[in-house]
Design an enzyme around this catalytic site. Structure first.
Site, PDB file in Angstrom:
ATOM      1  N   HIS A  14       0.830  -1.207   0.000  1.00 13.35           N
ATOM      2  CA  HIS A  14       0.000   0.000   0.000  1.00 13.35           C
ATOM      3  C   HIS A  14       0.862   1.255   0.000  1.00 13.35           C
ATOM      4  CE1 HIS A  14      -2.781  -2.961   2.174  1.00 13.35           C
ATOM      5  NE2 HIS A  14      -3.062  -2.968   0.909  1.00 13.35           N
ATOM      6  N   ASP A  25      -6.980   5.180   2.849  1.00 12.95           N
ATOM      7  CA  ASP A  25      -7.105   4.134   1.830  1.00 12.95           C
ATOM      8  C   ASP A  25      -7.935   2.969   2.339  1.00 12.95           C
ATOM      9  OD1 ASP A  25      -5.404   2.461   3.156  1.00 12.95           O
ATOM     10  OD2 ASP A  25      -3.912   2.329   1.579  1.00 12.95           O
TER      11      ASP A  25
END
Ligand code: UDP
Length: 470
Positions: free
Chosen positions: A19, A115
């Site tokens: 990520h 996110d």
């Protein structure tokens, strides 16, 4: 332009290099192309040395700050990682608000971007009065599922794996229930509830940024990209991939070995940063690669089902992945294969002229890295959203071949040898190779000056810039 007046964006990536890497690539584009500055916010309880070294090496316009640790000891020992991360985010709202307020004071803060599982942190953005955005490090397929999820959840009376009909998401081939996102396969598990909760929050964001590009998901791009009444505007800004791998000690050895192989002759075998196979599956994969007769470079890992007691009593450490290969395998394959323990410089391997195929777990970073280098794939998904990706890559995008599994889920050596040979020498292999080359060109064009991903990024940057006067 005065440094203080640069627009500033704060990112809160879900823990994990998979990520952090695309977010840092996005941050670099914002800094280099649009003269922004960036803060990356991390979670203390998920910190590790790789992450810290990586953050410290980023350009000076990208700084980082850590949230203080929050107690998670009330969670059961078997709580899933998605639950741990979501709870850590939810319990960090107050601290996050303070960081955002500090950034508002010290910079021209124009947006806060959470996110996947940190979407609950949007409460902090609201409390601080900062526009809240979501970054999806995967693709439109994942976003389409998340946008439909609250309605699917309300309508469903069974588990996804029990659905008699595949799930139909607009713009995609149908996905059989068992291939849907792994954390959604058990509705009683807390992590299911967290995913649904995060999905609900996506709709409240002011915009959604996705690490994909139009040509790899063209139908969905028509439906999802841009503005539409009832959901936030969507910006496809990918493929956000690194130009240089994080290299371990064995990196130079891999590259030297590849230098000695003929062009497009090697299958690279790698299951992402953390994927492992069972002992039986490791054995079958080794023997399948051997009998395929093809050259291979394999990132070997110790099997997932080695017990602590067993590793204590074995002569060599269970940390040595080569220990679990079939007897004589390394010797028999030394002319055509190399097994590298645990880590290889994947980007460089995929960019090497000798690499002709990629047996991959279909993590999205790996997928983008493969297509950006024109390398066709064999899909071997393990967890997370990888099975959904595999369905699309094989049936929708047609850039991958998929080996059939036995009833017990194991891929046997014969099937592995067949699919590896097919990829490298067969007619189906030619088709996916052609497709990979088309996508390589489209990926480069997407990020070119006038490419769709560059334009989407510029639109988003302009929106941020104009939201707060300099
Ligand atoms: N990677 C690498 N060497 C390895 C294994 C992985 O450089 O031996 C990198 C790979 O290039 C990619 C990332 O780790 O950038 C893996 O991300 P992905 O989303 O594919 O899978 P995940 O690790 O999140 O399952």
């Amino acid at each position: 332009m005065n440094e203080e007046r640069r627009p500033h964006v704060a990112f809160l990536p879900t823990p994990g290099m998979g990520h952090l890497l695309p977010i840092s690539e996005l941050a670099k584009l914002l800094v280099d192309r649009h003269r922004f500055s960036v803060t990356i916010i991390t979670f203390a309880e998920f910190a590790n040395k790789t992450q810290d070294t990586f953050l410290a090496a980023l350009p000076s316009s990208i700084s980082s700050v850590s949230l203080p640790a929050v107690p998670l000891s009330d969670l059961p020992a078997n709580a899933r990682i998605e639950t741990r991360i979501s709870l850590a985010a939810a319990r960090s709202v107050h601290a996050l608000r303070s960081i955002l307020l500090d950034l508002q004071y010290s910079t021209r803060l124009v947006a806060f971007v959470g996110d996947l599982f940190s979407a609950v942190a949007d409460d902090a953005a609201k409390a601080a009065g900062v526009p809240y955005y979501v970054f999806i490090p995967t693709n439109f397929l994942f976003l389409a599922l998340m946008l439909e999820l609250p309605a699917l959840d309300a309508a469903m009376t069974c588990e996804f794996w029990q659905l008699p009909e595949p799930v139909r998401l607009p713009g995609f081939v149908p996905i059989p229930g068992p291939e849907i996102l792994h954390p959604l396969q058990d509705r009683k598990n807390d992590c299911y509830k967290w995913v649904v909760e995060n999905a609900r929050r996506y709709r409240q964001a002011e915009g959604i940024i996705v690490n994909t590009f139009d040509a790899i998901e063209p139908e969905a791009a028509k439906l999802l990209a841009g503005e539409e009444h009832g959901r936030p505007p969507v910006y496809a800004v990918g493929p956000l991939i690194r130009s240089k791998a994080i290299s371990g000690e064995e990196g130079a050895l891999c590259m030297k070995w590849l230098d000695a192989q003929p062009p497009a002759s090697v299958v690279f075998v790698c299951f992402g940063s953390a994927g492992t196979l069972s002992r039986e599956q490791t054995h079958e994969l080794a023997l399948g690669l051997e009998s395929s007769g093809q050259r291979f470079l394999w990132v070997g890992r110790s099997p997932s089902d080695v017990s602590a007691a067993e590793s204590y009593f074995t002569a060599r450490s269970s940390a040595d992945p080569l220990f679990f290969l079939p007897d004589g395998f390394l010797d028999r394959t030394k002319e055509v294969g190399m097994v590298v323990p645990s880590w290889a410089p994947q980007i460089e391997v995929l960019g090497h002229a000798a690499t002709g195929g990629f047996l991959s777990h279909c993590g999205w970073n790996s997928t983008l890295e493969s297509v950006a280098h024109g390398v066709p794939m064999i899909s071997w998904p393990l967890f997370a959203e990888q099975k959904m990706n595999a369905v699309q890559l094989v049936e929708g995008v047609r850039v991958a071949l998929r080996p059939a599994a036995r009833e017990d889920g194991v891929h046997d050596r014969k099937e592995i040898a067949r699919v590896v040979r097919e990829l490298m020498e067969g007619e189906e292999g030619k088709v996916v190779r052609r497709r990979a080359k088309e996508l390589e060109a489209a990926a480069a064009a997407a990020l070119g000056e006038e490419g769709p991903s560059s334009r989407a990024l510029a639109t988003m940057a302009e929106r941020w810039r104009s939201s707060s006067p300099a």
